[in-house]
Each structure stands twice: as C-alpha cells, then as structure tokens.
Design a protein around this motif. Structure first.
Motif, PDB file in Angstrom:
ATOM      1  N   PRO A  45       0.814  -1.213   0.000  1.00  0.00           N
ATOM      2  CA  PRO A  45       0.000   0.000   0.000  1.00  0.00           C
ATOM      3  C   PRO A  45       0.855   1.273   0.000  1.00  0.00           C
ATOM      4  O   PRO A  45       1.789   1.412   0.789  1.00  0.00           O
ATOM      5  N   GLY A  46       0.525   2.161  -0.928  1.00  0.00           N
ATOM      6  CA  GLY A  46       1.221   3.440  -1.047  1.00  0.00           C
ATOM      7  C   GLY A  46       2.520   3.396  -1.840  1.00  0.00           C
ATOM      8  O   GLY A  46       3.084   4.437  -2.167  1.00  0.00           O
ATOM      9  N   ALA A  47       3.022   2.219  -2.160  1.00  0.00           N
ATOM     10  CA  ALA A  47       4.279   2.107  -2.915  1.00  0.00           C
ATOM     11  C   ALA A  47       4.033   2.408  -4.389  1.00  0.00           C
ATOM     12  O   ALA A  47       2.955   2.152  -4.921  1.00  0.00           O
ATOM     13  N   ARG A  48       5.077   2.910  -5.054  1.00  0.00           N
ATOM     14  CA  ARG A  48       4.922   3.318  -6.447  1.00  0.00           C
ATOM     15  C   ARG A  48       6.288   3.446  -7.114  1.00  0.00           C
ATOM     16  O   ARG A  48       7.311   3.518  -6.455  1.00  0.00           O
ATOM     17  N   THR A  49       6.245   3.518  -8.446  1.00  0.00           N
ATOM     18  CA  THR A  49       7.457   3.770  -9.212  1.00  0.00           C
ATOM     19  C   THR A  49       7.829   5.240  -9.111  1.00  0.00           C
ATOM     20  O   THR A  49       7.017   6.076  -8.705  1.00  0.00           O
ATOM     21  N   PHE A  50       9.024   5.576  -9.531  1.00  0.00           N
ATOM     22  CA  PHE A  50       9.399   6.952  -9.825  1.00  0.00           C
ATOM     23  C   PHE A  50       8.784   7.286 -11.191  1.00  0.00           C
ATOM     24  O   PHE A  50       8.316   6.406 -11.914  1.00  0.00           O
ATOM     25  N   TRP A  51       8.803   8.559 -11.552  1.00  0.00           N
ATOM     26  CA  TRP A  51       8.441   8.945 -12.905  1.00  0.00           C
ATOM     27  C   TRP A  51       9.405   8.254 -13.864  1.00  0.00           C
ATOM     28  O   TRP A  51      10.598   8.117 -13.560  1.00  0.00           O
ATOM     29  N   HIS A  52       8.920   7.809 -14.999  1.00  0.00           N
ATOM     30  CA  HIS A  52       9.775   7.156 -15.979  1.00  0.00           C
ATOM     31  C   HIS A  52       9.078   7.107 -17.334  1.00  0.00           C
ATOM     32  O   HIS A  52       7.897   7.445 -17.438  1.00  0.00           O
ATOM     33  N   HIS A  53       9.831   6.694 -18.355  1.00  0.00           N
ATOM     34  CA  HIS A  53       9.239   6.458 -19.668  1.00  0.00           C
ATOM     35  C   HIS A  53      10.011   5.341 -20.355  1.00  0.00           C
ATOM     36  O   HIS A  53      11.115   4.978 -19.938  1.00  0.00           O
ATOM     37  N   HIS A  54       9.393   4.790 -21.399  1.00  0.00           N
ATOM     38  CA  HIS A  54       9.938   3.624 -22.099  1.00  0.00           C
ATOM     39  C   HIS A  54      10.166   3.950 -23.568  1.00  0.00           C
ATOM     40  O   HIS A  54       9.340   4.606 -24.201  1.00  0.00           O
ATOM     41  N   GLU A  55      11.261   3.452 -24.056  1.00  0.00           N
ATOM     42  CA  GLU A  55      11.658   3.716 -25.447  1.00  0.00           C
ATOM     43  C   GLU A  55      10.577   3.325 -26.449  1.00  0.00           C
ATOM     44  O   GLU A  55      10.276   4.069 -27.377  1.00  0.00           O
ATOM     45  N   ARG A  56       9.984   2.141 -26.254  1.00  0.00           N
ATOM     46  CA  ARG A  56       8.977   1.657 -27.209  1.00  0.00           C
ATOM     47  C   ARG A  56       7.629   1.365 -26.534  1.00  0.00           C
ATOM     48  O   ARG A  56       6.794   0.671 -27.092  1.00  0.00           O
ATOM     49  N   TRP A  94       3.863   7.217 -13.939  1.00  0.00           N
ATOM     50  CA  TRP A  94       4.164   6.386 -12.766  1.00  0.00           C
ATOM     51  C   TRP A  94       2.989   5.447 -12.549  1.00  0.00           C
ATOM     52  O   TRP A  94       1.899   5.664 -13.049  1.00  0.00           O
ATOM     53  N   HIS A  95       3.209   4.384 -11.754  1.00  0.00           N
ATOM     54  CA  HIS A  95       2.142   3.463 -11.370  1.00  0.00           C
ATOM     55  C   HIS A  95       2.487   2.840 -10.033  1.00  0.00           C
ATOM     56  O   HIS A  95       3.659   2.756  -9.653  1.00  0.00           O
ATOM     57  N   GLY A  96       1.441   2.433  -9.296  1.00  0.00           N
ATOM     58  CA  GLY A  96       1.666   1.821  -7.991  1.00  0.00           C
ATOM     59  C   GLY A  96       0.363   1.489  -7.303  1.00  0.00           C
ATOM     60  O   GLY A  96      -0.718   1.631  -7.869  1.00  0.00           O
ATOM     61  N   ALA A  97       0.492   1.040  -6.054  1.00  0.00           N
ATOM     62  CA  ALA A  97      -0.663   0.611  -5.265  1.00  0.00           C
ATOM     63  C   ALA A  97      -1.423   1.801  -4.701  1.00  0.00           C
ATOM     64  O   ALA A  97      -0.864   2.889  -4.523  1.00  0.00           O
ATOM     65  N   GLY A  98      -2.694   1.546  -4.387  1.00  0.00           N
ATOM     66  CA  GLY A  98      -3.470   2.536  -3.659  1.00  0.00           C
ATOM     67  C   GLY A  98      -3.033   2.554  -2.203  1.00  0.00           C
ATOM     68  O   GLY A  98      -2.255   1.703  -1.761  1.00  0.00           O
ATOM     69  N   PRO A  99      -3.532   3.498  -1.423  1.00  0.00           N
ATOM     70  CA  PRO A  99      -3.104   3.612  -0.034  1.00  0.00           C
ATOM     71  C   PRO A  99      -3.594   2.482   0.871  1.00  0.00           C
ATOM     72  O   PRO A  99      -3.017   2.243   1.929  1.00  0.00           O
ATOM     73  N   GLY A 100      -4.627   1.725   0.433  1.00  0.00           N
ATOM     74  CA  GLY A 100      -5.187   0.687   1.291  1.00  0.00           C
ATOM     75  C   GLY A 100      -5.117  -0.711   0.724  1.00  0.00           C
ATOM     76  O   GLY A 100      -5.779  -1.610   1.224  1.00  0.00           O
ATOM     77  N   SER A 101      -4.323  -0.931  -0.328  1.00  0.00           N
ATOM     78  CA  SER A 101      -4.295  -2.240  -0.976  1.00  0.00           C
ATOM     79  C   SER A 101      -2.939  -2.479  -1.621  1.00  0.00           C
ATOM     80  O   SER A 101      -2.276  -1.526  -2.046  1.00  0.00           O
ATOM     81  N   ILE A 102      -2.558  -3.734  -1.708  1.00  0.00           N
ATOM     82  CA  ILE A 102      -1.423  -4.081  -2.562  1.00  0.00           C
ATOM     83  C   ILE A 102      -1.896  -3.974  -4.003  1.00  0.00           C
ATOM     84  O   ILE A 102      -3.099  -3.902  -4.276  1.00  0.00           O
ATOM     85  N   MET A 103      -0.955  -3.949  -4.924  1.00  0.00           N
ATOM     86  CA  MET A 103      -1.283  -4.106  -6.330  1.00  0.00           C
ATOM     87  C   MET A 103      -0.160  -4.914  -6.969  1.00  0.00           C
ATOM     88  O   MET A 103       1.018  -4.625  -6.758  1.00  0.00           O
ATOM     89  N   THR A 104      -0.542  -5.938  -7.726  1.00  0.00           N
ATOM     90  CA  THR A 104       0.423  -6.699  -8.509  1.00  0.00           C
ATOM     91  C   THR A 104       0.061  -6.534  -9.966  1.00  0.00           C
ATOM     92  O   THR A 104      -1.114  -6.593 -10.327  1.00  0.00           O
TER      93      THR A 104
END
Length: 129
Positions: A45-56, A94-104
């Motif tokens: 919960p609350g975890a996330r990536t940093f800002w980023h982008h992908h080549e393709r 960016w993408h990640g979990a909500g504050p009250g749940s995991i996300m896979t």
C-alpha cells in the motif's frame, strides 16, 4: 524460439528500491530478450514507481489488488484486477498501489526504460481526489 520455464528452484523475489517509493517486490517473468522485459511486480500500500518512460512503450496487466497509473500533467487513474494499460513510447508516467491495498501487475517494457525523479507525496495524494 525461446522457452522460459517457470520460477527456478531457490529463486528469490527481488526487493526493488532504487527507482521505487515504498516496499516493492519483483519477479522476472522474461529476462530482457530482444529489448523486451516482463516482470511481475507487487507494490505494498502506497508504494509506487518513480516517474519514468519507455523507449517503445509499456503494457501493464493488473493481476491483484488496486492501484493507480498517472501520465505527467494528468490526474491519476484507478486500476483494478483485469485492467490493461498501454503506455505509449516516451510517455512520462508512474504506477503503484493505492493507499489501502497491494497491487500486482505484469509489466511488459519495450526497449530501454529511462528513470526520472521520485513521485512526490503531493503528486501521489492527487489519486482519488
């Protein structure tokens, strides 16, 4: 053709730290092959990536929990099991979990990934507003 068999005996789930906020775990599904990498990533919960982008570009498939995805300059969008996200080449996000749940999710990254700055608490807090 390349066959990648399931999880090897003794394989250890990797803690992802350098480009993530919070506790994040990742398991490679397909090691980088012809510029394509697939990982199963679990955000606490609350975890996330940093800002980023992908080549393709990148494809995300949510397999558990709920979370958020956000394109720079826009409002975060909710994610739930079964959702599929296409992120176009070069799109800062960016993408990640909500504050009250995991996300896979399964993350299929095409080409190189460019990591940028950390998503601030204020930027993350815009989710759900």
């Amino acid at each position: 053709m390349k066959i990648v068999h399931g999880r090897a005996d003794g394989a250890v789930t990797e803690a992802r730290t350098a480009t993530f906020t919070g506790t994040v775990w990742g398991d490679p599904v397909l090691p980088t092959t012809d510029g394509t990498t697939i990982n199963s990533v679990t955000f606490t919960p609350g975890a996330r990536t940093f800002w980023h982008h992908h080549e393709r570009g990148q494809v995300l498939v949510v397999t558990a929990g709920t979370g958020w995805v956000c394109t720079h300059g826009e409002t975060p969008e909710p994610l739930t099991v079964g959702d599929v996200v296409w992120v176009p080449p070069g799109e800062r996000h960016w993408h990640g979990a909500g504050p009250g749940s995991i996300m896979t999710h399964l993350a299929t990254s095409l080409g190189t990934t460019t990591w940028l700055d950390e998503v601030s608490e204020d930027e993350y807090g815009q989710a759900g507003r």
